[in-house]
Design an enzyme around this catalytic site. Sequence first.
Site, PDB file in Angstrom:
ATOM      1  N   HIS A 100     -17.694  -2.294  -3.330  1.00 29.41           N
ATOM      2  CA  HIS A 100     -16.814  -1.322  -4.001  1.00 29.41           C
ATOM      3  C   HIS A 100     -17.609  -0.278  -4.777  1.00 29.41           C
ATOM      4  O   HIS A 100     -17.187   0.184  -5.841  1.00 29.41           O
ATOM      5  CB  HIS A 100     -15.829  -2.023  -4.946  1.00 29.41           C
ATOM      6  CG  HIS A 100     -14.864  -2.936  -4.257  1.00 29.41           C
ATOM      7  ND1 HIS A 100     -13.613  -2.544  -3.854  1.00 29.41           N
ATOM      8  CD2 HIS A 100     -14.970  -4.238  -3.890  1.00 29.41           C
ATOM      9  CE1 HIS A 100     -12.989  -3.567  -3.271  1.00 29.41           C
ATOM     10  NE2 HIS A 100     -13.793  -4.601  -3.282  1.00 29.41           N
ATOM     11  N   ASN A 173      -6.688  -5.453  -3.993  1.00 27.70           N
ATOM     12  CA  ASN A 173      -6.983  -4.611  -2.834  1.00 27.70           C
ATOM     13  C   ASN A 173      -5.690  -4.015  -2.299  1.00 27.70           C
ATOM     14  O   ASN A 173      -4.596  -4.402  -2.727  1.00 27.70           O
ATOM     15  CB  ASN A 173      -7.641  -5.440  -1.724  1.00 27.70           C
ATOM     16  CG  ASN A 173      -9.119  -5.700  -1.980  1.00 27.70           C
ATOM     17  OD1 ASN A 173      -9.780  -4.961  -2.713  1.00 27.70           O
ATOM     18  ND2 ASN A 173      -9.642  -6.746  -1.370  1.00 27.70           N
ATOM     19  N   HIS A 364     -12.796  -7.366 -14.168  1.00 26.69           N
ATOM     20  CA  HIS A 364     -13.028  -8.807 -14.000  1.00 26.69           C
ATOM     21  C   HIS A 364     -11.667  -9.514 -13.937  1.00 26.69           C
ATOM     22  O   HIS A 364     -10.906  -9.455 -14.915  1.00 26.69           O
ATOM     23  CB  HIS A 364     -13.836  -9.321 -15.202  1.00 26.69           C
ATOM     24  CG  HIS A 364     -14.094 -10.793 -15.189  1.00 26.69           C
ATOM     25  ND1 HIS A 364     -13.759 -11.623 -14.155  1.00 26.69           N
ATOM     26  CD2 HIS A 364     -14.690 -11.585 -16.106  1.00 26.69           C
ATOM     27  CE1 HIS A 364     -14.112 -12.855 -14.428  1.00 26.69           C
ATOM     28  NE2 HIS A 364     -14.682 -12.867 -15.611  1.00 26.69           N
ATOM     29  N   TYR A 387     -17.752 -11.712 -11.503  1.00 23.30           N
ATOM     30  CA  TYR A 387     -17.546 -10.358 -12.050  1.00 23.30           C
ATOM     31  C   TYR A 387     -18.281 -10.137 -13.361  1.00 23.30           C
ATOM     32  O   TYR A 387     -18.976  -9.129 -13.530  1.00 23.30           O
ATOM     33  CB  TYR A 387     -16.044 -10.058 -12.195  1.00 23.30           C
ATOM     34  CG  TYR A 387     -15.399  -9.801 -10.849  1.00 23.30           C
ATOM     35  CD1 TYR A 387     -15.167 -10.850  -9.971  1.00 23.30           C
ATOM     36  CD2 TYR A 387     -15.057  -8.530 -10.437  1.00 23.30           C
ATOM     37  CE1 TYR A 387     -14.604 -10.626  -8.720  1.00 23.30           C
ATOM     38  CE2 TYR A 387     -14.492  -8.300  -9.194  1.00 23.30           C
ATOM     39  CZ  TYR A 387     -14.263  -9.355  -8.344  1.00 23.30           C
ATOM     40  OH  TYR A 387     -13.719  -9.131  -7.117  1.00 23.30           O
TER      41      TYR A 387
HETATM   42 FE1  HDD Z   1     -14.456  -8.479  -5.600  1.00 22.54          FE
HETATM   43  C1  HDD Z   1     -15.802  -5.767  -7.098  1.00 22.54           C
HETATM   44  C2  HDD Z   1     -11.480  -6.823  -5.270  1.00 22.54           C
HETATM   45  C3  HDD Z   1     -13.193 -11.113  -3.784  1.00 22.54           C
HETATM   46  C4  HDD Z   1     -17.169 -10.257  -6.330  1.00 22.54           C
HETATM   47  N1  HDD Z   1     -13.774  -6.649  -6.067  1.00 22.54           N
HETATM   48  C5  HDD Z   1     -14.486  -5.663  -6.709  1.00 22.54           C
HETATM   49  C6  HDD Z   1     -13.661  -4.518  -6.902  1.00 22.54           C
HETATM   50  C7  HDD Z   1     -12.447  -4.821  -6.376  1.00 22.54           C
HETATM   51  C8  HDD Z   1     -12.521  -6.160  -5.862  1.00 22.54           C
HETATM   52  C9  HDD Z   1     -11.239  -3.927  -6.343  1.00 22.54           C
HETATM   53  C10 HDD Z   1     -14.081  -3.220  -7.559  1.00 22.54           C
HETATM   54  C11 HDD Z   1     -13.846  -3.249  -9.043  1.00 22.54           C
HETATM   55  C12 HDD Z   1     -14.130  -1.890  -9.634  1.00 22.54           C
HETATM   56  O1  HDD Z   1     -13.363  -0.948  -9.332  1.00 22.54           O
HETATM   57  O2  HDD Z   1     -15.090  -1.781 -10.355  1.00 22.54           O
HETATM   58  N2  HDD Z   1     -12.716  -8.856  -4.640  1.00 22.54           N
HETATM   59  C13 HDD Z   1     -11.595  -8.093  -4.719  1.00 22.54           C
HETATM   60  C14 HDD Z   1     -10.508  -8.819  -4.116  1.00 22.54           C
HETATM   61  C15 HDD Z   1     -10.999 -10.009  -3.690  1.00 22.54           C
HETATM   62  C16 HDD Z   1     -12.380 -10.039  -4.034  1.00 22.54           C
HETATM   63  C17 HDD Z   1      -9.088  -8.310  -4.019  1.00 22.54           C
HETATM   64  C18 HDD Z   1     -10.297 -11.146  -3.003  1.00 22.54           C
HETATM   65  C19 HDD Z   1      -9.074 -11.413  -3.161  1.00 22.54           C
HETATM   66  N3  HDD Z   1     -15.084 -10.328  -5.103  1.00 22.54           N
HETATM   67  C20 HDD Z   1     -14.406 -11.275  -4.387  1.00 22.54           C
HETATM   68  C21 HDD Z   1     -15.146 -12.506  -4.375  1.00 22.54           C
HETATM   69  C22 HDD Z   1     -16.277 -12.273  -5.119  1.00 22.54           C
HETATM   70  C23 HDD Z   1     -16.214 -10.896  -5.562  1.00 22.54           C
HETATM   71  C24 HDD Z   1     -14.720 -13.776  -3.696  1.00 22.54           C
HETATM   72  C25 HDD Z   1     -17.400 -13.201  -5.466  1.00 22.54           C
HETATM   73  C26 HDD Z   1     -17.288 -14.462  -5.622  1.00 22.54           C
HETATM   74  N4  HDD Z   1     -16.211  -8.051  -6.456  1.00 22.54           N
HETATM   75  C27 HDD Z   1     -17.172  -8.963  -6.697  1.00 22.54           C
HETATM   76  C28 HDD Z   1     -18.319  -8.415  -7.491  1.00 22.54           C
HETATM   77  C29 HDD Z   1     -17.880  -6.947  -7.760  1.00 22.54           C
HETATM   78  C30 HDD Z   1     -16.554  -6.887  -7.037  1.00 22.54           C
HETATM   79  C31 HDD Z   1     -19.645  -8.638  -6.903  1.00 22.54           C
HETATM   80  C32 HDD Z   1     -18.835  -5.853  -7.393  1.00 22.54           C
HETATM   81  C33 HDD Z   1     -18.824  -4.891  -8.544  1.00 22.54           C
HETATM   82  C34 HDD Z   1     -18.011  -5.521  -9.555  1.00 22.54           C
HETATM   83  O3  HDD Z   1     -17.622  -6.747  -9.118  1.00 22.54           O
HETATM   84  O4  HDD Z   1     -17.721  -5.078 -10.627  1.00 22.54           O
HETATM   85  O5  HDD Z   1     -18.468  -9.130  -8.661  1.00 22.54           O
END
Ligand code: HDD
Length: 760
Positions: A100, A173, A364, A387
């Site tokens: 993202h 999402n 988060h 997060y």
């Molecule tokens: Fe995630 C970012 C949505 C599963 C780990 N995720 C991130 C963002 C969105 C989502 C919208 C962007 C946030 C922003 O605008 O800063 N993610 C989802 C959805 C998931 C999902 C809807 C499943 C239902 N994500 C998911 C899992 C993991 C992560 C299973 C890890 C175990 N996601 C992350 C992250 C991010 C992230 C690595 C990258 C940047 C951030 O968090 O801030 O932690």
Amino acid sequence: MADHSTQGVGRTLANAAAQAAQTVKGAVGLGQTEKVKQLNQSNVVENANTHLTTSFGCPVATVDDSLKAGERGPTLFQDFVQRDRMAHFDRERIPERVVHARGSAAHGYFESYGNESEVTKASFLSAKGKQTPVFARFSTVQGSKGSADTVRDVRGFSIKFYTDEGNWDFVGNNIPVFFIQDAIKFPDLVHALKPEPHNEIPQGQSAHDNFWDFVSLIPESTHMLMWVMSDRTLPRSLRMINGFGVHTFRLVNADGVARFVKFHWRPKVGVHSLVWDEALKTAGRDPDFHRRDLWMAIDNGDYPEWELGFQIIEEADAAKLPFDILDATKIIPEEIVPVRYVGKMVLNRNVDEFFSETEQAAFHPGVLVPGIEVSNDPLLQGRLFSYSDTQFYRVGTNYQELPINRPVCPVRNHQRAGAMRHTIVKGQANYEPNSIGGGCPFLSGKGYEHHPELVEGRIMAKRAESFGDHYSQAKLFYDSMTETEKGHIQSAFTFELSKVTTKGVQQRVVDNLNNVDQALASAIAYRIGANPPAAPTFTTKPMGVPQSAPLSILKSQKYDTIAGRMVAVLLMPGYDSSVAELVGALKGAGAQAMIVSATPAPVPDGSGSSSITPSFTFFASSSTQFDAFFIPGGRKAVDALLNDANALVQVAEGFKHLKAICAVNEGIEVLKKIGVQIQTATSADKVVEDLGVVTAVGVGAGVGGPIGKALGTATGMAAATTTSLADATSAASDWLKKFMVGIAKHRAWDREPMAMKVVV
Ligand code: HDD
């Protein structure tokens, strides 16, 4: 010394007043939520009427030449201005989000429709009309920060609610299911999805071997793949996407009664998509297409809105569903549990600075308020660690204190130190319990309480059997599509798998899809040159309903507004009076009439009595910027259009991309010139609509007509005066009414077979 007199603009106080006027407009306009006031009070700086200083406030005389020993001598280390500038510059990038990374955001507010205290004690839902500031960020998943907006990808939908009981981060999402069931697989999924590690290819797309290799080996991804290969991943605008919490969460009321909930967001202007060829072309022509669209809409006062909905499941009913509600690869059909809408979000303010706000925003899903809780979904549970961990790495310790992240309610605790700490807490006691600080901040005993769910079981790393059906809901999704949508899904799989070079991977995807739909798998196999699919390995089960209309974009449309749509008016000198009628009607419906011509010079009408300045030229704009096309009559104007290849390409592409087109009087000749085979109006049949193209003859009273007044502004930008299509078209002529209804339909899908044959 540099000659400053030649570089004037923006460098002296002489034009500071004009700049100040501009800055103040942004600062005091609409969108003054508690959050924006908080930002403005403490952290927003305005540079108007100020002198340049170093980071430490020392006035700076020049930043054009470094301090040297003699004009041509070496630079002196004592040049603190240069050191200050360089040292900051050298550190101006932080790690981009691991997923993202590419996102766009805006401020706004959430307004509750009523008092939801029966189901949740969340204070922002406690009264009708209660407003809560929000900050919403939309993103793509795969590409890096500078990647194109219109790639085929899931869109992130994150909203920070600054409630009076702390922040609630909604991190969802635009698709209601996910690729995997357990967070432990997330690093593998993302490694496979991202550009391949040896050559860092491809950017912004999933059409490559690693991704399809992974998903072909993880059949739980099948349902999500169906959504990703549908038009959901090609949004026309970020204003036109759904939002879903994906997981099952919990709502808890003041009596401690807990219920399961799925969160839904629906956009006020409906869900609409690009067509694939258009998405590809737009990615090259305007990589910022979605970011610009969101920014412009808010700037024009056409504020995007979404409604928040709850699908509530009583705890006792959860087990009756034919799937596990803790499995994030499953939806709950709305026919079984309807969505009840409880409030709306309005985005009405663009950010002042992208980095400080959009980039440093840290979401988060575990940042919760009393009344909203997580469930045992293993995908969600893993997110609860990831997060905050990533924010500590990406943004840094004390990221919670940054202006965009801090709540609007007071923060009182014993956290004092850490890198970049900038809150100053008075007093001696930084521990609990304390007597020296009077016991403060004291425990009220009324804080966030976790629902006392009874949990027991043996420790094991094992998937629940109830998570074992990976195909039945994929089938439900596919069966719910229109034939048009099914065709798009088939083409999307074909395109992506055609980029896969490993035959075994292609075959595995085909064989997996055969568990969903044999015709789909067979068609893809044929189109990519794979073997016909192997026999199904799974017998799908009923999922409560045979089809679910809300899963289909096309079945769940209301087509009741054209607000915010961009309509290109192809204008050459000598145009007729149809333009004045069109422009007035579009403005009334909140659509934007975009005047496009051969040059930027004012275009005179056929009577020579008025003219209008175009917003775009045919050369420097493209069809992909517009939702619909209007070709007026006027002999001279149409002769000029017929000789302008750039204009003709725009109309041909508009036709290919299934956009609403209207040509009147002599303008109909333009359609003939691009070789479009459709029925057009004749003197016997004055208004004809065929495949979403409206043609009309005998339109308008004469050769010209002042359209500037109807347009309201020189650029055609107009906030919606009404969003009801019925109101806007009630007094319009028949041809205009038909055209506007066509624009509301967004795309003429029945034109698709013919459009495929258009060579542009
Ligand atoms: Fe995630 C970012 C949505 C599963 C780990 N995720 C991130 C963002 C969105 C989502 C919208 C962007 C946030 C922003 O605008 O800063 N993610 C989802 C959805 C998931 C999902 C809807 C499943 C239902 N994500 C998911 C899992 C993991 C992560 C299973 C890890 C175990 N996601 C992350 C992250 C991010 C992230 C690595 C990258 C940047 C951030 O968090 O801030 O932690």
